[in-house]
Motif scaffolding. Structure first.
Motif, PDB file in Angstrom:
ATOM      1  N   ILE A 285       9.346  -9.655  -5.142  1.00  0.00           N
ATOM      2  CA  ILE A 285       8.545  -8.616  -4.480  1.00  0.00           C
ATOM      3  C   ILE A 285       8.671  -7.297  -5.241  1.00  0.00           C
ATOM      4  O   ILE A 285       7.673  -6.626  -5.517  1.00  0.00           O
ATOM      5  N   ILE A 286       9.895  -6.933  -5.592  1.00  0.00           N
ATOM      6  CA  ILE A 286      10.098  -5.668  -6.317  1.00  0.00           C
ATOM      7  C   ILE A 286       9.394  -5.717  -7.668  1.00  0.00           C
ATOM      8  O   ILE A 286       8.738  -4.752  -8.070  1.00  0.00           O
ATOM      9  N   ARG A 287       9.491  -6.833  -8.367  1.00  0.00           N
ATOM     10  CA  ARG A 287       8.809  -6.953  -9.666  1.00  0.00           C
ATOM     11  C   ARG A 287       7.297  -6.850  -9.506  1.00  0.00           C
ATOM     12  O   ARG A 287       6.616  -6.264 -10.342  1.00  0.00           O
ATOM     13  N   ALA A 288       6.762  -7.421  -8.428  1.00  0.00           N
ATOM     14  CA  ALA A 288       5.316  -7.345  -8.187  1.00  0.00           C
ATOM     15  C   ALA A 288       4.884  -5.893  -7.970  1.00  0.00           C
ATOM     16  O   ALA A 288       3.796  -5.497  -8.378  1.00  0.00           O
ATOM     17  N   LEU A 289       5.746  -5.106  -7.341  1.00  0.00           N
ATOM     18  CA  LEU A 289       5.424  -3.707  -7.050  1.00  0.00           C
ATOM     19  C   LEU A 289       5.736  -2.779  -8.231  1.00  0.00           C
ATOM     20  O   LEU A 289       4.958  -1.881  -8.540  1.00  0.00           O
ATOM     21  N   ALA A 290       6.880  -2.991  -8.862  1.00  0.00           N
ATOM     22  CA  ALA A 290       7.378  -2.075  -9.886  1.00  0.00           C
ATOM     23  C   ALA A 290       6.898  -2.414 -11.289  1.00  0.00           C
ATOM     24  O   ALA A 290       6.884  -1.560 -12.163  1.00  0.00           O
ATOM     25  N   GLY A 291       6.548  -3.659 -11.507  1.00  0.00           N
ATOM     26  CA  GLY A 291       6.131  -4.094 -12.837  1.00  0.00           C
ATOM     27  C   GLY A 291       7.095  -5.111 -13.415  1.00  0.00           C
ATOM     28  O   GLY A 291       8.255  -5.196 -13.000  1.00  0.00           O
TER      29      GLY A 291
ATOM     30  N   SER B 283      -1.496   0.579  -7.518  1.00  0.00           N
ATOM     31  CA  SER B 283      -2.608   0.124  -6.667  1.00  0.00           C
ATOM     32  C   SER B 283      -2.509   0.619  -5.224  1.00  0.00           C
ATOM     33  O   SER B 283      -3.328   0.253  -4.385  1.00  0.00           O
ATOM     34  N   ALA B 284      -1.517   1.445  -4.930  1.00  0.00           N
ATOM     35  CA  ALA B 284      -1.242   1.870  -3.547  1.00  0.00           C
ATOM     36  C   ALA B 284      -2.339   2.745  -2.968  1.00  0.00           C
ATOM     37  O   ALA B 284      -2.999   3.504  -3.679  1.00  0.00           O
TER      38      ALA B 284
ATOM     39  N   GLU C 121       0.806  -1.223   0.000  1.00  0.00           N
ATOM     40  CA  GLU C 121       0.000   0.000   0.000  1.00  0.00           C
ATOM     41  C   GLU C 121       0.838   1.271   0.000  1.00  0.00           C
ATOM     42  O   GLU C 121       0.297   2.375   0.027  1.00  0.00           O
ATOM     43  N   GLN C 122       2.151   1.150  -0.055  1.00  0.00           N
ATOM     44  CA  GLN C 122       3.029   2.329  -0.088  1.00  0.00           C
ATOM     45  C   GLN C 122       2.935   3.014  -1.445  1.00  0.00           C
ATOM     46  O   GLN C 122       2.641   2.377  -2.457  1.00  0.00           O
ATOM     47  N   ALA C 123       3.221   4.298  -1.492  1.00  0.00           N
ATOM     48  CA  ALA C 123       3.081   5.092  -2.719  1.00  0.00           C
ATOM     49  C   ALA C 123       4.123   4.752  -3.780  1.00  0.00           C
ATOM     50  O   ALA C 123       3.818   4.767  -4.975  1.00  0.00           O
ATOM     51  N   THR C 124       5.352   4.464  -3.348  1.00  0.00           N
ATOM     52  CA  THR C 124       6.433   4.197  -4.303  1.00  0.00           C
ATOM     53  C   THR C 124       7.173   2.921  -3.926  1.00  0.00           C
ATOM     54  O   THR C 124       7.064   2.433  -2.791  1.00  0.00           O
ATOM     55  N   VAL C 125       7.960   2.429  -4.864  1.00  0.00           N
ATOM     56  CA  VAL C 125       8.786   1.250  -4.595  1.00  0.00           C
ATOM     57  C   VAL C 125       9.764   1.552  -3.463  1.00  0.00           C
ATOM     58  O   VAL C 125       9.983   0.707  -2.590  1.00  0.00           O
ATOM     59  N   GLY C 126      10.316   2.748  -3.428  1.00  0.00           N
ATOM     60  CA  GLY C 126      11.234   3.121  -2.351  1.00  0.00           C
ATOM     61  C   GLY C 126      10.563   3.080  -0.990  1.00  0.00           C
ATOM     62  O   GLY C 126      11.122   2.559  -0.022  1.00  0.00           O
ATOM     63  N   ASP C 127       9.347   3.627  -0.912  1.00  0.00           N
ATOM     64  CA  ASP C 127       8.599   3.578   0.355  1.00  0.00           C
ATOM     65  C   ASP C 127       8.295   2.129   0.739  1.00  0.00           C
ATOM     66  O   ASP C 127       8.364   1.767   1.915  1.00  0.00           O
ATOM     67  N   ALA C 128       7.959   1.320  -0.243  1.00  0.00           N
ATOM     68  CA  ALA C 128       7.653  -0.090   0.018  1.00  0.00           C
ATOM     69  C   ALA C 128       8.882  -0.826   0.538  1.00  0.00           C
ATOM     70  O   ALA C 128       8.786  -1.623   1.479  1.00  0.00           O
ATOM     71  N   LEU C 129      10.052  -0.556  -0.046  1.00  0.00           N
ATOM     72  CA  LEU C 129      11.275  -1.203   0.424  1.00  0.00           C
ATOM     73  C   LEU C 129      11.649  -0.746   1.830  1.00  0.00           C
ATOM     74  O   LEU C 129      12.109  -1.552   2.643  1.00  0.00           O
ATOM     75  N   LYS C 130      11.428   0.528   2.132  1.00  0.00           N
ATOM     76  CA  LYS C 130      11.685   1.016   3.495  1.00  0.00           C
ATOM     77  C   LYS C 130      10.757   0.302   4.490  1.00  0.00           C
ATOM     78  O   LYS C 130      11.184  -0.083   5.578  1.00  0.00           O
ATOM     79  N   ALA C 131       9.499   0.135   4.122  1.00  0.00           N
ATOM     80  CA  ALA C 131       8.555  -0.571   4.992  1.00  0.00           C
ATOM     81  C   ALA C 131       8.964  -2.031   5.151  1.00  0.00           C
ATOM     82  O   ALA C 131       8.909  -2.591   6.254  1.00  0.00           O
TER      83      ALA C 131
END
Length: 168
Positions: free
Chosen positions: A88-94, A145-146, A28-38
């Motif tokens: 995980i990154i591919r699922a988030l980033a495409g 989808s965030a 649910e994070q806005a960006t891949v960077g935010d998602a990785l930090k989480a």
């Protein structure tokens, strides 16, 4: 089993949902960077012996995966951890996401073909750490989808179940 790429085969079958409540916060994070930090912040809830370090430097970011095992994680464990991070990154980033390099602490397998196919980038074996090296621009990729407001709510819920000490 004698199958050197067994850890990657396991990672290939996994999905973001395998992270349980941590996945809810991450996706649910806005960006891949935010998602990785989480993910780095909460990964120990999913796997208490795992850490993710995010190290930016000169336009690239090293995402180092650490497993608490002595003296070194077995090949299958480190491959599964790094392979899961990649998925995980591919699922988030495409699906077009590709790391710049994949670093693996173990020696090269007899056949590197599956590793090259899985990561889609140059491979470095006998590395100091298991890591993906990505472009810093990849951190800015939006997650379509965030829902950042939901992410904040979920973070508070996950923090409530995080009773483990912060130190490793």
């Amino acid at each position: 089993s004698g199958v050197e790429e067994f850890g990657l085969l396991m990672a290939e079958r996994g999905a973001l949902a395998n992270l349980g409540p941590v996945a809810l916060v991450v996706r649910e994070q806005a960006t891949v960077g935010d998602a990785l930090k989480a993910l780095a912040r909460f990964i120990h809830i999913h796997h208490e012996g795992m850490r993710l370090a995010i190290k930016p430097r000169n336009g690239v970011v090293t995402l180092a995966v650490g497993l608490r095992t002595l003296p070194r994680a077995p090949r299958q464990s480190s491959d599964m951890a790094l392979g899961s991070l990649h998925r995980i990154i591919r699922a988030l980033a495409g699906e077009d996401f590709r790391p710049l390099e994949a670093h693996l602490t173990h020696p090269p397998p007899r056949n590197r073909k599956y590793y090259r196919s899985f990561f889609g980038c140059p491979l470095i074996f006998n590395a100091e750490v298991d890591a993906l090296v990505i472009s810093a621009r990849d951190l800015e990729r939006p997650i379509p989808s965030a829902h950042p407001m939901i992410a904040h709510y979920l973070e508070k819920r996950v923090e409530a179940i995080d009773v483990r000490p912060k130190q490793w």
